[in-house]
Design a protein around this motif. Structure first.
Motif, short mmCIF file in Angstrom:
data_model
loop_
_atom_site.label_atom_id
_atom_site.label_comp_id
_atom_site.label_asym_id
_atom_site.label_seq_id
_atom_site.Cartn_x
_atom_site.Cartn_y
_atom_site.Cartn_z
N GLY A 112 0.85 -1.18 -0.03
CA GLY A 112 -0.08 -0.08 -0.12
C GLY A 112 0.86 1.17 0.00
O GLY A 112 1.72 1.27 0.45
N GLN A 113 0.24 2.35 -0.52
CA GLN A 113 1.12 3.72 -0.74
C GLN A 113 1.50 4.00 0.63
O GLN A 113 2.75 4.91 0.90
CB GLN A 113 0.41 4.62 -1.61
CG GLN A 113 -0.95 5.00 -1.07
CD GLN A 113 -1.64 6.03 -2.02
OE1 GLN A 113 -1.20 6.18 -3.23
NE2 GLN A 113 -2.60 6.76 -1.65
N GLU A 114 0.71 4.16 1.62
CA GLU A 114 1.14 4.62 2.98
C GLU A 114 2.23 3.88 3.66
O GLU A 114 3.09 4.62 3.97
CB GLU A 114 0.01 4.56 3.98
CG GLU A 114 -1.41 5.22 3.61
CD GLU A 114 -2.25 5.34 4.97
OE1 GLU A 114 -1.96 5.26 6.03
OE2 GLU A 114 -3.54 5.66 4.43
N LYS A 115 2.26 2.63 3.40
CA LYS A 115 3.40 2.02 3.74
C LYS A 115 4.64 2.14 3.07
O LYS A 115 5.79 2.69 3.64
CB LYS A 115 3.28 0.24 3.65
CG LYS A 115 2.47 -0.11 4.66
CD LYS A 115 3.54 -1.45 5.22
CE LYS A 115 3.31 -1.77 6.67
NZ LYS A 115 2.14 -3.02 6.63
N VAL A 116 4.55 2.29 1.78
CA VAL A 116 5.63 2.94 0.74
C VAL A 116 6.17 4.18 1.13
O VAL A 116 7.38 4.44 1.39
CB VAL A 116 5.37 3.00 -0.61
CG1 VAL A 116 6.52 3.35 -1.49
CG2 VAL A 116 4.76 1.71 -1.08
N SER A 117 5.21 5.04 1.68
CA SER A 117 5.51 6.43 1.97
C SER A 117 6.35 6.38 3.24
O SER A 117 7.37 7.13 3.73
CB SER A 117 4.43 7.46 1.99
OG SER A 117 3.74 7.23 2.92
N GLN A 118 5.93 5.48 4.30
CA GLN A 118 6.63 5.56 5.50
C GLN A 118 7.96 4.94 5.41
O GLN A 118 8.95 5.44 6.14
CB GLN A 118 5.79 4.44 6.40
CG GLN A 118 4.61 4.98 6.97
CD GLN A 118 3.41 4.03 7.72
OE1 GLN A 118 4.12 2.74 7.91
NE2 GLN A 118 2.26 4.25 7.91
N LEU A 119 8.28 4.18 4.52
CA LEU A 119 9.32 3.40 4.16
C LEU A 119 10.41 4.42 3.54
O LEU A 119 11.51 4.62 3.86
CB LEU A 119 9.46 2.43 3.19
CG LEU A 119 10.52 1.35 3.31
CD1 LEU A 119 10.76 0.69 4.64
CD2 LEU A 119 10.21 0.11 2.06
N PHE A 120 9.90 5.29 2.78
CA PHE A 120 10.85 6.52 2.13
C PHE A 120 11.23 7.50 3.34
O PHE A 120 12.35 7.67 3.51
CB PHE A 120 10.08 7.13 1.21
CG PHE A 120 10.25 7.00 -0.31
CD1 PHE A 120 11.54 7.28 -0.85
CD2 PHE A 120 9.44 5.89 -0.82
CE1 PHE A 120 11.68 6.84 -2.07
CE2 PHE A 120 9.60 5.42 -2.11
CZ PHE A 120 10.61 5.95 -2.74
#
Lengths: 439, 439
Positions: free
Chosen positions: B192-200
């Motif tokens: 999910g994009q929220e997870k991806v942005s947390q990773l960034f």
């Protein structure tokens, strides 16, 4: 230790991190391989970094502090108690110390406070080959990003920007001044971080230089700091819209007392405002005494005003934060929200009217004047929802105009404002419609 | 046209943009120098790009579509009406068309839907010099970013990553396999994009590769897309917390009817729920009839529950979105919020008690049993605020557990839930304290 086991244990520490005390965290860092611990430290928010650096043994502090890029070091020092700042500064090497002192002069939420002084500079008369050789010769830590190099004249004024990619694609003998883009997007030192982040998302750039009035470059803001800014701004806005002060720390980490203080302030202020409802109700005590049926709909009426106000205020606050709405748009918003409020009020009013008539049909709850009661609810809902929608959409404009944060126009603030007015609208409507029958 | 005048007019178009119709926008684009118009188009959100491309004369469409990188072209096509998509796809060149078709298979809010298939690939046995020469030989548009190059084996599986910076700093004869970092942060296509942005924001990387189950790289997600994602996610959350569906379009651009639909749905649902307050009030009609003074504090009591609930729910929703709180933390949150609720309720209860006693002293408003009335308000506030705080903090967990978006636990939703319960708590407390005196 195998590569795999190492990754796992770093993972374990990350998982457990929010549950650990500062002392436990220091211990955990010591148990990890040095470079893994370093990566972990670099990922942390400034406040946590500060707590860790102040907790580790004094002799270890220097190497941890020197690990940080200057802008992060400045943030860490700003997050530390004032009496520790000089000590932390003294741990840095001389040139970095000078740069960080410069950064500390800026507000944390301005472009100046976000910037990194380590940017790549080129002279316009260099050839592409010379420029690449020059940049290659610098140590890895000399630049915040190598993606863009800025072309400066002798007075350090910005002439243009060239991406590393363009430099290596250019013929070896091409001059930097012929390769560079002269139309550079820049920000000033005192530009607010919300504006800066809007500029990043509009321009798609990876870094933007910060310039003073003479176009001298003071540093660059890089996009990885902006992701953090965008998240922080949204967090503050959401917490304020919910009717609390911004916590400024993760929910699970903030000390209970500090969190309570941030929540109790607004809640008490709103409570004091909400007391006016008791005064307003007292004003209509006679009407309630004569027609108790009116009291039954008080929660329904005022909450509808509050809900429509919450909706409008959060839409407007967010549109302002994204730069979609500016102060001068207030009249367009009034027109839009007046129409929305009237339409939404009519929808809710119709549902309310039908509800009363259906109940009356089924249970004979509301006496012989049920149609008048239903009409009162219908008309009041139109008035209350329209007022709630208007108040909710305009309050952020008023707050911004007065120099406050529009996000302080929280859902509970608007609801409180609308509750008192809602009661007055409701009972005044009731007086007009029910005079001579129930009242 | 001088450089200066050109900048000005692009600026003018940007300023006026939100006020222009699609037809006017097309005209404005035609009036600008081509490269300025291109920059402007590239900055726009996909939905606006789609509207523009569908409005311009058919013969101009191809060059505009081919201007876009594949991930943005896919977003534009996804934003266009279904019957136009095939036509838009056919405007792209063959290889891009193939890539874009691949991207269209992913959900917009997954890593796969965010990724750009144009990443730089290297073989492990290349030398640094060969790698640089190879990358230089590719056209500028071949890669989404040149910052990182990914090292793949013959089966296209990811072996490591090397930054361009490391490549140019490395000795010319060094092998890529010796320079690369083997521990690569990756995401899966369906993350999910929220997870991806947390990773960034945790990793500070500028790009992250998307890999399938066999570790084959499908594309990369770049940080400039993440700034947009972070903003979009926050916007949706704020709009939902305010009690509306996410608008999905800028406030000033969305058609009035579409906006009304998104706002009326939740507002009507909440209104239907809020009707239970009329039922609850009807249940206590006898008590109100006997002691009208009780009705006076109804708005104060229920709004305090609503406000404390709004506060708690928005804190928890945000902490979840940032990854600070996970489902399994629910018990820690209960403990924290139980304590917060009791403390906040005691503060408000005390203020309420004092208010009644001071008013009584000054105006003799509340009759001989004023102390009992004040005690009723004090005790009810503790109960209502504790319940509101608990309900507000747990509702996001319940929603997430059931597979809904936690942000749907909006301030108005929580307030509605708490209003009905608040009335029951209040009148039950009143019955217990006032039986034999006022009731």
């Amino acid at each position: 230790m195998s590569e795999h086991a190492e990754t796992l244990s770093a993972q374990d520490v990350r998982e457990a991190w929010p549950l650990l005390s500062v002392a436990d965290r220091v211990e955990a860092l010591h148990l990890l391989p040095r470079h893994v611990a370093e990566d972990l430290l670099l990922e942390l928010p400034s406040r946590e970094q500060a707590a860790l650096v102040l907790t580790i043994p004094a002799e270890e502090r220097r190497s941890w502090m020197r690990l940080l890029p200057p802008d992060d070091a400045a943030d860490l020092i700003q997050a530390a108690p004032p009496d520790k700042r000089e000590m932390l500064l003294s741990l840095l090497d001389d040139p970095t110390q000078k740069g960080v002192r410069g950064l500390l002069a800026y507000q944390e939420d301005e472009a100046g406070g976000l910037m990194d002084p380590r940017f790549a500079r080129l002279r316009p008369e260099m050839t592409a080959e010379e420029a690449i050789a020059y940049l290659r010769a610098q140590p890895r830590s000399a630049f915040a990003t190598l993606y863009y190099a800025y072309v400066l004249d002798k007075e350090q004024r910005l002439l243009g920007v060239v991406s590393f990619r363009e430099l290596i694609a250019a013929p070896k003998e091409a001059r930097v001044s012929d390769t560079m883009e002269r139309n550079v997007v820049t920000v000033t030192e005192d530009m607010g971080q919300e504006k800066v982040s809007q500029l990043f998302s509009r321009s798609g750039l990876l870094a933007i230089p910060v310039v003073d009035a003479e176009k001298r470059v003071k540093g660059i803001v890089t996009i990885d700091d902006i992701v953090q800014v965008v998240n922080e701004v949204a967090t503050e806005d959401i917490q304020k819209i919910g009717g609390s002060e911004a916590l400024g720390e993760p929910y699970l980490n903030i000390a209970f007392g500090r969190m309570l203080k941030k929540r109790a302030g607004w809640l008490s202020a709103l409570f004091l405002g909400e007391m006016l409802t008791a005064t307003a109700m007292g004003f209509f005590e006679k009407e309630i005494d004569r027609a108790v049926v009116l009291a039954l709909f008080v929660p329904l009426i005022i909450s509808s005003g509050g809900n429509s106000g919450s909706q409008a205020t959060s839409l407007v606050i967010r549109a302002m934060a994204l730069g979609e709405l500016r102060l001068r748009d207030w009249f367009r918003v009034i027109r839009r929200e007046l129409a929305s409020g009237a339409a939404l009020g009519s929808i809710l009013g119709t549902i309310g009217f039908l509800r009363i008539e259906i109940w009356q049909h089924a249970f004979h709850t509301y006496g012989e004047h049920h149609v008048l009661v239903a009409l009162t609810v219908f008309a009041s809902l139109i008035g209350v929802v329209t007022f709630g929608t208007l108040a909710g959409s305009l309050l952020p404009f008023v707050l911004r105009r007065l120099g406050f944060d529009p996000a302080s126009a929280s859902a509970p603030f608007v609801a409180t404002l609308v509750d008192v007015t809602g009661l007055i609208i409701y009972f005044t409507t009731a007086s007009a419609i029910l005079r001579g029958t129930l009242l």
